[in-house]
Design an enzyme around this catalytic site. Sequence first.
Site, short mmCIF file in Angstrom:
data_model
loop_
_atom_site.label_atom_id
_atom_site.label_comp_id
_atom_site.label_asym_id
_atom_site.label_seq_id
_atom_site.Cartn_x
_atom_site.Cartn_y
_atom_site.Cartn_z
N PRO A 135 1.20 -0.89 -0.32
CA PRO A 135 -0.02 0.04 0.27
C PRO A 135 1.26 1.16 0.38
O PRO A 135 1.90 1.21 0.56
CB PRO A 135 -0.18 0.13 1.44
CG PRO A 135 -0.68 -1.59 1.51
CD PRO A 135 0.07 -2.02 1.02
N GLU A 136 0.40 1.97 -1.33
CA GLU A 136 1.28 3.69 -0.98
C GLU A 136 0.12 5.18 -0.75
O GLU A 136 -1.12 4.39 -0.44
CB GLU A 136 1.63 3.47 -2.57
CG GLU A 136 2.46 3.06 -2.77
CD GLU A 136 4.13 3.16 -2.58
OE1 GLU A 136 4.25 3.98 -1.98
OE2 GLU A 136 4.97 2.01 -3.10
#
Length: 270
Positions: free
Chosen positions: A2-3
Amino acid sequence: MPELPEVETTVRGLARYLEGERIARVTLNRADLRRPFPPGLVQALTGASITGLGRRAKYGLIHTTRGQTMVFHLGMSGRWRIEPEKPERHDHLVLETGSGHVLALNDARRFGSVDLVDSDQLDAWPPFAAMGPEPLGEDFSTPYLAKAFSERVAPVKPLLLDQRIVAGLGDIYVCEALHRAGIRPDRAAGTITRKAVARLVPAIKQVLAESIEAGGSTIRDYAQPNGELGYFAASWRVYGREGQPCDCGGTVQRFVQGGRSTFWCPRCQK
Ligand SMILES: [Zn+2]
């Protein structure tokens, strides 16, 4: 992994279920993620109401009426499951709200974290204290970045990944933004012209905003049983496209920079 846009999308999705809700029950199914859950977490959250949600870099923030904020990081594999039909093995923390919503923090690899921080001390919390500005905020501007780059001989890409310069950027977004701005990733930051910095700052904001929008378009799925938050397919111009054509007619190349893959186009990035 996840960014920032995935975390933002996750927070927006969670807000629909949590904002204004009372936390009726908190269940911990193990003692730790990357590190132990904070002592007293269950007691601190149970019965509290949620005043709002937010994000700092790649951390999600759940603010409560007790002046405390639950800070979560999704690590490599973390995700929130909304109204899960049945428990899953890696649902490590489960929140149930007064109106019956169930949200499970699932993290198979357990590189994520959960902390409890006094809401008025968030800026001083060690992971946040030395952090640079939010890339989508007003403080992240051309004058700011030009100053941060000035006289730096380090290549631009690792500097953009340095959380002290700008918070929450990861490989994908840095590669894509440098491509859009026409800047080669190994260029010494101090040699980048003011004009190019003035292309780079909006490129970073755009690539993030477009990804958040793409994630937002999947929000309708959140209400489905076993719905997962925050992951969506995006189409990248260079990231993960080694050997494929660039829009300019060049060919996307990959090299390893500081142990990470960097994708770029030698024809349009100078
Ligand atoms: Zn190109």
